[in-house]
Design a protein around this motif. Structure first.
Motif, PDB file in Angstrom:
ATOM      1  N   LYS A   1      41.584  42.204  47.107  1.00  0.00           N
ATOM      2  CA  LYS A   1      40.320  41.576  46.698  1.00  0.00           C
ATOM      3  C   LYS A   1      39.947  40.434  47.641  1.00  0.00           C
ATOM      4  CE  LYS A   1      37.080  40.629  43.547  1.00  0.00           C
ATOM      5  NZ  LYS A   1      35.953  41.497  43.329  1.00  0.00           N
ATOM      6  N   ARG A   2      40.907  39.598  47.978  1.00  0.00           N
ATOM      7  CA  ARG A   2      40.639  38.471  48.876  1.00  0.00           C
ATOM      8  C   ARG A   2      40.308  38.953  50.284  1.00  0.00           C
ATOM      9  NH1 ARG A   2      45.540  35.951  45.916  1.00  0.00           N
ATOM     10  NH2 ARG A   2      44.477  34.815  44.250  1.00  0.00           N
ATOM     11  N   GLU A   3      40.935  40.037  50.703  1.00  0.00           N
ATOM     12  CA  GLU A   3      40.639  40.607  52.027  1.00  0.00           C
ATOM     13  C   GLU A   3      39.194  41.103  52.073  1.00  0.00           C
ATOM     14  OE1 GLU A   3      41.047  41.760  55.969  1.00  0.00           O
ATOM     15  OE2 GLU A   3      42.305  40.439  54.754  1.00  0.00           O
TER      16      GLU A   3
ATOM     17  N   TRP B   1      45.398  41.378  44.322  1.00  0.00           N
ATOM     18  CA  TRP B   1      44.613  40.203  44.675  1.00  0.00           C
ATOM     19  C   TRP B   1      44.503  40.038  46.188  1.00  0.00           C
ATOM     20  CZ3 TRP B   1      41.038  37.759  42.183  1.00  0.00           C
ATOM     21  CH2 TRP B   1      41.013  37.826  40.790  1.00  0.00           C
ATOM     22  N   GLU B   2      45.510  40.466  46.928  1.00  0.00           N
ATOM     23  CA  GLU B   2      45.404  40.417  48.387  1.00  0.00           C
ATOM     24  C   GLU B   2      44.276  41.316  48.864  1.00  0.00           C
ATOM     25  OE1 GLU B   2      49.027  41.061  50.576  1.00  0.00           O
ATOM     26  OE2 GLU B   2      50.158  39.739  49.226  1.00  0.00           O
TER      27      GLU B   2
ATOM     28  N   GLU C   1      38.586  32.618  40.345  1.00  0.00           N
ATOM     29  CA  GLU C   1      39.290  33.894  40.260  1.00  0.00           C
ATOM     30  C   GLU C   1      39.942  33.987  38.885  1.00  0.00           C
ATOM     31  OE1 GLU C   1      42.153  33.674  43.442  1.00  0.00           O
ATOM     32  OE2 GLU C   1      40.755  34.565  44.868  1.00  0.00           O
TER      33      GLU C   1
ATOM     34  N   ASP D   1      37.047  38.139  52.713  1.00  0.00           N
ATOM     35  CA  ASP D   1      37.185  37.742  54.122  1.00  0.00           C
ATOM     36  C   ASP D   1      36.401  38.690  55.033  1.00  0.00           C
ATOM     37  OD1 ASP D   1      38.815  35.619  53.401  1.00  0.00           O
ATOM     38  OD2 ASP D   1      40.688  36.670  53.907  1.00  0.00           O
TER      39      ASP D   1
ATOM     40  N   VAL E   1      35.944  37.762  40.094  1.00  0.00           N
ATOM     41  CA  VAL E   1      35.700  36.472  40.744  1.00  0.00           C
ATOM     42  C   VAL E   1      34.246  36.080  40.543  1.00  0.00           C
ATOM     43  CG1 VAL E   1      37.463  36.866  42.516  1.00  0.00           C
ATOM     44  CG2 VAL E   1      35.083  37.365  43.040  1.00  0.00           C
TER      45      VAL E   1
ATOM     46  N   THR F   1      42.650  35.166  37.530  1.00  0.00           N
ATOM     47  CA  THR F   1      43.939  35.682  37.993  1.00  0.00           C
ATOM     48  C   THR F   1      44.860  36.119  36.865  1.00  0.00           C
ATOM     49  OG1 THR F   1      44.801  33.428  38.099  1.00  0.00           O
ATOM     50  CG2 THR F   1      43.907  34.369  40.140  1.00  0.00           C
TER      51      THR F   1
ATOM     52  N   TRP G   1      31.272  33.785  42.608  1.00  0.00           N
ATOM     53  CA  TRP G   1      31.024  33.364  43.978  1.00  0.00           C
ATOM     54  C   TRP G   1      29.610  32.814  44.128  1.00  0.00           C
ATOM     55  CZ3 TRP G   1      26.856  36.177  45.354  1.00  0.00           C
ATOM     56  CH2 TRP G   1      26.708  37.465  44.813  1.00  0.00           C
TER      57      TRP G   1
END
Length: 147
Positions: free
Chosen positions: A8-10, A5-6, A67, A13, A77, A69, A79
């Motif tokens: 994916k979130r990166e 998940w880090e 998300e 960003d 996700v 999760t 969006w």
């Protein structure tokens, strides 16, 4: 161990920062990207697709509002993408749509498969007709195919 998940979130960003160098590092060398605008294989092709959106919509911003999760792969996700069409935007037929000044708000979803801390497959889903209608484009009927 990398948290998928880090990764994916990166990616979200990096997209919001229009940071293609960071995006390159998030994908495997032979990653596959599937979206309504086409299929891209490999990091360079994937980044090229995103660059077309960044050129056309210099203020493009994704807001992730859901998300899923409960799973580690795929990472899903939903969006909303917003932006103003102030630059040239490549259309599927190869023509370029010059800036219209129109704002877009596009809903979509994506699923990413992460392997060893990198995105191996990324699938985007959004309604192309919704995007093109907001840009002032309209459907037209081609001449009927010969029988």
């Amino acid at each position: 161990m990398v948290d998928n998940w880090e990764v994916k979130r990166e990616l979200a960003d990096a997209i919001n920062d229009h940071d293609v160098h960071r995006m390159l590092d998030l994908f495997t060398e032979n990653a596959v990207f599937v979206s309504p605008v086409g299929l891209a294989e490999g990091r360079d092709e994937i980044v090229w697709i995103f660059e077309q959106f960044f050129k056309g919509f210099p203020d493009l911003r994704l807001t992730v509002w859901y998300e899923a999760t409960g799973t580690d792969n795929p990472l899903v996700v939903e969006w909303t993408g917003t932006g103003t069409h102030t630059g040239p935007f490549l259309l599927p037929d190869g023509q370029v749509l010059e800036a219209t000044g129109r704002r877009i708000a596009l809903r979509g979803t994506c699923a990413s498969f992460v392997e060893n801390g990198k995105i191996a497959t990324h699938r985007e889903y959004f309604d192309q007709l919704e995007l093109y209608t907001q840009l002032g484009l309209h459907l037209s009927r081609d001449d009927p195919a010969p029988v």
